[in-house]
Each structure stands twice: as C-alpha cells, then as structure tokens.
Design an enzyme around this catalytic site. Structure first.
Site, PDB file in Angstrom:
ATOM      1  N   ASP A 352       0.839  -1.192   0.000  1.00 11.55           N
ATOM      2  CA  ASP A 352       0.000   0.000   0.000  1.00 11.55           C
ATOM      3  C   ASP A 352       0.879   1.249   0.000  1.00 11.55           C
ATOM      4  OD1 ASP A 352      -2.608   1.396   0.458  1.00 11.55           O
ATOM      5  OD2 ASP A 352      -1.642   1.936   2.353  1.00 11.55           O
ATOM      6  N   GLU A 388       1.557  -0.424  -5.025  1.00 12.40           N
ATOM      7  CA  GLU A 388       0.708   0.711  -5.361  1.00 12.40           C
ATOM      8  C   GLU A 388       1.689   1.867  -5.560  1.00 12.40           C
ATOM      9  OE1 GLU A 388      -3.323   2.834  -3.714  1.00 12.40           O
ATOM     10  OE2 GLU A 388      -1.761   2.370  -2.256  1.00 12.40           O
TER      11      GLU A 388
END
Length: 568
Positions: A352, A388
């Site tokens: 993330d 990401e």
C-alpha cells in the site's frame, strides 16, 4: 539465581524457550526500558523489570519460570521534548512492535495521549497512567502443525508466475458476509473464506491469485469511533505480526485460523497475496495516541519535519509515515514480511502506498534501502511483490519506476480503458472528459511499454484493472457520474474526485431496459479488455455479480450492506 537476568539481543520481541521468556526491544534514544508483566486478563500490573541495556540500542532480559501465555508491555524512559523528536513517557504502557498476539480491546481515551492537553502545543507530558486501557502483548508458543493433511507451501518454493496469474482483490469480511452457502457463524472470517462455498465460487471464476485487503490487527480511527463507524478496509495497522481478531471465527486461535485458511486455499490451487501497510501506523499525527512505536523511539520509527520535529511528514495522508531508511525500521519491515511468508505461508505482498517505502532524504529512490534489502533477502526475493506506485506526498506518483521484479498497479490502464469505452459520456465527478484516443487505448492494451520497458521488465509488471477497492465498483462506474459518500460523515468531500465514470443519462438505478442493456455491454467490454490485454489482469471481488456501493467511491468505513458484496 535470580529469575530475571540479562537475555539475548536477538531476536526482537518476547519468545518462550527453555523454561523462560527472552525479551529484546530496540531503542536508539531511550535511557531505560521496563518489561511490565500483567495478569492473564491484562488488568493488573504484577511486575516492572528493568531491561538490560545492550549493544546497538537493544534492551534485553530473560525471565525464568514463565512461558507461553505471559502478558506484557513496555515502559520507556527518556527525554520528553517533541520539538526535538523525543516523546518518551513512562506513564504510557507500550505494545511490543513484535507482538505475536494482542490482549485487550482498544478504545480511544484521553489517557492514551502522551502529551498534556492543558499545555499549549503538547510541550508537557501527560502523567496519567493508561495501563488499565492499553493494548498488551501475549507470548505465544510455536504454531502447531496443521491437521487434516493441510500443509503450507514452503517459503522457498517457486510461486505461480504473474504471467500465468489472474488477480482477484477481495476484502475477507465483505466477500464472505453475504455469500450464499457460508454458515452464519463463519461469515466475515478467515474460516469463511476457506469454506467450500467460497472456494467453489472462486474456482468458477478461473482466478488464480487472491489479493487480500489488510488482515493485520488494525484500529478504528478516533474520528470514525466518534461517528459510530468502523474502519472496514483495515489500512490502519497497529500489530503487524497479528492476524486481525475481528476477522477470526476463533480470535483466541487467530494464527492457527489464518494458517489453515492459507493452506486450504493453496491446496485448492490458489496463491494468497496480502495487502500490507508499511507506510504508516495507527498512532496518527502529533495529536495522536502513544500506543507503541511513538513511545519507544519516535524519531527512529517516523519521518519527522526538519524544522519542527514535533510534526510528522504525512506522505501517507494518515498522519504519519514510517521511516524505512532507518536500519531498525527496515529490519522490522523485513521481519514482518518474513513472518507472513515463513510462518503464515503467504505467497507475496501488495504494498500500500508503495512510493512511501522508497523515500529517502531526497525523495523517491528505486535503490532505497528497503528495496535493496528486499531484493537480497533469500526468502522474500522468492515471493510476489506488487506496488501501489504512489503516495500522498510531493512527487509521490512513481508509476513505472519501481525496481526489479515489482509489478505495479497501473491506473493509467484503468483511466484509459474506462475513458475509451465510456466515450463521449465519460465524466469526472460530473464534469465532461475528452474521449480517449485509440492510440492511448492501444498503448495501455499492449502492456504500457512506455512505462515499464526499462530494466528488462516484462509485460506482467503492469497490473491491469478497471476497478479496485479504492474507487467505484464496476457497476457504479457505469451508473453514477458523481460521488455519493455522504454516509462517510465527511460532507461528501472524501474519495477520488476525478474518477472516470458515466451514468449514461440517469444517476443511479433505473428500470429503462435499453439503458440497463447499454450499461451491461460497457461493463462486459471493460472486463474483456482487462482480461485480454497484455499484462497481469486484476478483478475486484463482486464485479462479476454487478455489485454496487450506491455510488460511494470511498467505502473504507462502511462495514455494512454498502461495503459488503451483494451477491444477489
């Protein structure tokens, strides 16, 4: 012989062995750290034992005559000078960053704050003891072998290559809460995801790799608790080695339940990838609570603002950012990942806000310490890495710049493919968008070589998707032109404000057969493009069933019918 004596500087954490518990915790700046022993229920503090100061900033000790089940926490002594980065406060009991099991249910109380609210800008420490309300750690025994013939995939065994993979992003709770065939007691749990009804659905789709949204123990943010909401997505980790108890059918056997789930899914032919949040912790900004990392060594764990070290660099958008250029923080991140591969059996990670993990003092660097260490690690170099490729900070958009075997979420694919098929109807939060030309569509359809051709990267480096957890579901992409996030309690100001979408003339549900048929055709075109394009396709759980979130494109706090998949 005293039952309390010096221990070993490694491994970090508290580990039962040879009739006692060895404890080690690192702090570069603490003057003294106490090992605090509690009753089994965590309510009564029984002893405070001073850890022995060792080499390289590691405090350690050994307590004989105890073993698995011991409940403990830390108290760290040192300077309290926030403007210089020091936030030691021995009145605050601290959760071991290496805890393998957590005791207690966290509630937001004033006692958890390390700073005195009565003093301007928090320059004085809060002296109220929070131990009665603080999270504690419990020493665990070595995980038992799995029963029923289940075996976790060995850490060194090669995984299915991404070129042969179809990713399926799912929220454990949202996927299982209303899926037909799952027993009520198992809904929302790891055990529910391993149930034959869930496996049958997954096999019917032909997906190969389950990308699970965060599963590590997390906290609900204070503003959510005040509004009576919960953090549904899980991007607010506090105990990185612990499966989230809220996702367990049997919370007292969280590790065992998670391992059984992974082994069951692997036996059925699936890989399991975890969404891991190594960019920030649940302690928040300078007004946040002192729960663990902040109280042990604030300036080592977090990136601080240079001209006022009482403030945190916030490239995560969540109040703080972990300082992965510090050797101990890098070690922690690698230890976390290695635990989830070697002990819990997973096949890789989706990072993330991955750009935050590559930030040095001079911005994003593909050769940042964490990335170098990851590539050299004999265990972690064998598993999937998916980034990401952005964060919320300056120059945080780094799509295509990640090193080595990283694959990356390709939002350029998402926006180009949506814009192409939505055509003249495409909008961004209600504002018209220019149609996407065929040249741009073709570039994204053929693996975005303009972004990924460097370093001999292969087409599978592009994770192609048209919908993910962060944004509209596929059904909502073709049904809503504006955000409908009022239920989040942020006056509809949260969520992606420039998401490519279209309602084809009617906002939301409709009974018009022609309009419904058109929406279905566009959805099929979007899915077909994702599956046929060069690269690694990723589907969002529920899109195959036309799941809708009623236009909410930021359902992070909707642990209810809005966030759960409607399989009907």
């Amino acid at each position: 012989m005293s039952r309390w004596r010096p221990g070993s500087h490694a491994p970090l954490g508290a580990h039962a062995r040879d009739g006692g518990v060895d404890v080690a915790v690192a702090s570069q700046r603490a003057k003294r750290i106490e090992f605090c022993v509690f009753s089994d229920d965590g309510q009564r503090e029984l002893e405070r034992l001073p850890l022995h100061a060792g080499e390289d900033g590691v405090f350690h000790g050994r307590l004989d005559g105890v073993g698995p089940g011991l409940v403990y926490g830390f108290r760290a002594h040192g300077r309290y000078q926030p403007e210089s980065g020091y936030r030691f406060n021995p009145a605050k009991l601290l959760l071991d960053p290496y805890a393998r099991a957590v005791v207690g249910d966290f509630q937001w109380r004033p006692e958890h704050h390390g700073w005195a609210a009565s003093h301007p800008q928090g320059r004085q420490p809060d002296t109220r003891d929070n131990a009665a309300f603080a999270l504690k750690a419990r020493v665990i025994d070595a995980p038992a072998p799995l029963a029923d013939g289940l075996v976790l995939r060995p850490a060194a065994r090669p995984r299915r290559p991404l070129r042969d993979s179809v990713l399926y992003e799912l929220n454990v709770r949202g996927f299982t809460m209303r899926l037909p065939g799952i027993p009520d007691a198992l809904r929302g749990t790891f055990e529910g995801l391993a149930h034959p009804a869930a496996i049958a659905h997954l096999k019917s789709l032909g997906v190969t790799t389950l990308s699970l949204m965060p599963v590590m123990e997390w906290l609900d943010e204070a503003p959510l608790a005040e509004r009576g909401l919960r953090n549904y997505w899980g991007y607010n980790t506090i105990a990185f080695f612990c499966p989230a108890r809220r996702l367990c059918h049997r919370p007292d056997d969280a590790i065992g339940e998670f391992r059984r789930m992974v082994a069951t899914l692997q036996r059925e032919g699936f890989d399991v990838v975890l969404d891991v949040v190594l960019n920030h912790t649940a302690e928040g900004d300078k007004h946040g609570a002192t729960i663990s990392f902040r109280g042990l060594d604030n300036a080592s764990w977090y990136r601080l603002v240079g001209d006022d070290r009482s403030r945190y660099e916030n490239v995560s958008g969540c109040g703080n950012t972990l300082r992965l250029i510090h050797p101990r923080t890098t070690q922690f991140a690698l230890d976390v990942l290695r635990w989830w591969v070697e002990t819990m059996g997973v096949d890789g990670f989706r990072f993330d806000l991955g750009a935050a993990l590559g930030r040095t003092r001079h911005g994003f660097d593909p050769s940042a310490p964490f990335f170098v260490a990851l590539r050299q690690d004999p265990t972690l170099s064998q598993v999937h890495w998916i980034a990401e490729p952005w964060d919320a900070g300056f120059e945080g958009y780094q799509l295509g710049r990640f090193p080595g075997r990283f694959a990356e979420w390709n939002d350029r694919f998402r926006d180009a493919v949506r814009g192409y098929w939505l055509g003249a109807d495409a909008t961004a939060d209600g504002h018209p968008r220019a149609p996407v030309p065929r040249s741009e569509f073709a570039k994204r359809f053929t693996a975005s070589s303009d972004l990924f051709q460097h370093g001999q990267r292969r087409p599978q480096a592009s994770i192609n998707y048209v919908a993910a957890h962060d944004g509209r579901t596929l059904a909502d992409v073709v049904a809503y032109a504006a955000r409908h996030n009022h239920a989040n309690g942020e006056h509809n100001r949260d969520g992606h404000a420039h998401e490519v979408c279209a309602n084809f003339g009617v906002e939301g549900p409709t009974d018009d057969p022609a309009l419904l048929a058109r929406r279905r055709r566009v959805r099929r075109a979007l899915l077909a493009t994702t599956l046929l394009a060069q690269g690694t396709p990723m589907l969002l759980a529920g899109d195959e069933a036309g799941n809708s979130q009623a236009g909410n494109n930021n359902a992070y706090c909707q642990d209810n019918a809005t966030g759960w998949i409607d399989w009907s």
